[in-house]
Design a protein around this motif. Structure first.
Motif, mmCIF file in Angstrom:
data_model
loop_
_atom_site.group_PDB
_atom_site.id
_atom_site.type_symbol
_atom_site.label_atom_id
_atom_site.label_comp_id
_atom_site.label_asym_id
_atom_site.label_seq_id
_atom_site.Cartn_x
_atom_site.Cartn_y
_atom_site.Cartn_z
ATOM 1 N N UNK A 134 -16.565 11.108 -33.780
ATOM 2 C CA UNK A 134 -17.692 11.591 -33.875
ATOM 3 C C UNK A 134 -16.818 12.477 -35.149
ATOM 4 N N UNK A 135 -15.842 13.153 -34.977
ATOM 5 C CA UNK A 135 -15.478 14.384 -36.189
ATOM 6 C C UNK A 135 -15.567 13.379 -38.300
ATOM 7 N N UNK A 136 -15.081 12.584 -37.710
ATOM 8 C CA UNK A 136 -15.327 11.274 -39.177
ATOM 9 C C UNK A 136 -16.950 10.324 -39.406
ATOM 10 N N UNK A 137 -17.001 10.681 -38.081
ATOM 11 C CA UNK A 137 -18.933 10.093 -38.932
ATOM 12 C C UNK A 137 -19.450 10.792 -39.501
ATOM 13 N N UNK A 138 -19.131 12.388 -38.941
ATOM 14 C CA UNK A 138 -20.188 13.475 -38.540
ATOM 15 C C UNK A 138 -19.829 13.608 -40.446
ATOM 16 N N UNK B 79 -15.683 5.431 -26.796
ATOM 17 C CA UNK B 79 -14.651 5.617 -26.277
ATOM 18 C C UNK B 79 -14.498 7.159 -25.455
ATOM 19 N N UNK B 80 -15.776 7.868 -26.043
ATOM 20 C CA UNK B 80 -16.480 8.492 -24.897
ATOM 21 C C UNK B 80 -16.919 8.449 -23.343
ATOM 22 N N UNK B 81 -17.497 7.257 -23.267
ATOM 23 C CA UNK B 81 -18.112 6.600 -22.370
ATOM 24 C C UNK B 81 -16.403 5.941 -21.059
ATOM 25 N N UNK B 82 -15.842 5.716 -22.080
ATOM 26 C CA UNK B 82 -14.452 5.138 -21.554
ATOM 27 C C UNK B 82 -12.736 6.091 -21.029
ATOM 28 N N UNK B 83 -13.291 7.132 -21.446
ATOM 29 C CA UNK B 83 -12.638 8.791 -20.893
ATOM 30 C C UNK B 83 -11.805 9.486 -21.690
ATOM 31 N N UNK B 84 -11.775 8.454 -22.987
ATOM 32 C CA UNK B 84 -11.034 8.677 -23.718
ATOM 33 C C UNK B 84 -10.926 10.072 -25.195
ATOM 34 N N UNK B 85 -11.271 11.544 -24.547
ATOM 35 C CA UNK B 85 -11.356 12.532 -24.838
ATOM 36 C C UNK B 85 -11.508 12.225 -26.605
ATOM 37 N N UNK B 86 -9.670 13.129 -26.542
ATOM 38 C CA UNK B 86 -8.898 13.157 -28.103
ATOM 39 C C UNK B 86 -9.872 11.868 -28.898
ATOM 40 N N UNK B 87 -10.089 11.253 -28.658
ATOM 41 C CA UNK B 87 -10.229 9.559 -29.540
ATOM 42 C C UNK B 87 -11.837 9.828 -29.991
ATOM 43 N N UNK C 208 -19.795 3.629 -37.708
ATOM 44 C CA UNK C 208 -18.632 2.399 -36.907
ATOM 45 C C UNK C 208 -18.258 3.024 -36.215
ATOM 46 N N UNK C 209 -17.093 4.625 -36.962
ATOM 47 C CA UNK C 209 -16.364 6.068 -36.418
ATOM 48 C C UNK C 209 -17.800 6.525 -35.366
ATOM 49 N N UNK C 210 -19.316 6.528 -34.779
ATOM 50 C CA UNK C 210 -20.160 7.079 -34.229
ATOM 51 C C UNK C 210 -20.347 6.086 -32.458
ATOM 52 N N UNK C 211 -19.648 4.828 -33.095
ATOM 53 C CA UNK C 211 -20.144 4.069 -31.456
ATOM 54 C C UNK C 211 -18.577 3.667 -31.649
ATOM 55 N N UNK C 212 -17.672 3.953 -32.105
ATOM 56 C CA UNK C 212 -16.366 4.195 -31.896
ATOM 57 C C UNK C 212 -16.017 5.405 -30.767
ATOM 58 N N UNK C 213 -17.295 5.988 -30.713
ATOM 59 C CA UNK C 213 -16.510 7.518 -30.542
ATOM 60 C C UNK C 213 -18.079 7.324 -29.131
ATOM 61 N N UNK C 214 -19.092 7.309 -29.533
ATOM 62 C CA UNK C 214 -19.873 6.688 -27.639
ATOM 63 C C UNK C 214 -18.708 5.662 -27.421
#
Length: 54
Positions: free
Chosen positions: A28-32, A15-23, A7-13
Motif C-alpha cells: 500500500x505504501x508503494x502504491x501510494x 495480502x490484507x485479506x489473507x492476513x499478511x499485514x506487513x506485506x 498492481x501494488x494496490x491489488x497486492x495490498x488488498x
C-alpha cells in the motif's frame, strides 16, 4: 506508472485479506508513492503542454 500503482494496490488488498499485514502495508505504501509520482508527472506534462503552445 499508474499501472504499477494499481498492481501494488491489488497486492495490498489481497495480502490484507489473507492476513499478511506487513506485506499489505508495504504494498500500500508503494502504491501510494507511485500514484503521487504519477500525479506529479501528469501536472508537469500538462504545464509543459500549456507553455509550449504559448
Amino acid at each position: 506508472m499508474l499501472y504499477w500503482a494499481l498492481v501494488f494496490l491489488v497486492v495490498a488488498i489481497v495480502a490484507g485479506a489473507l492476513g499478511f499485514g506487513g506485506i499489505a502495508g508495504a504494498s500500500a505504501g508503494l502504491a501510494k508513492i507511485l500514484f503521487f509520482i504519477f500525479l506529479a508527472f501528469l501536472v508537469i506534462s500538462l504545464l509543459a503542454g500549456i507553455f509550449k503552445r504559448a
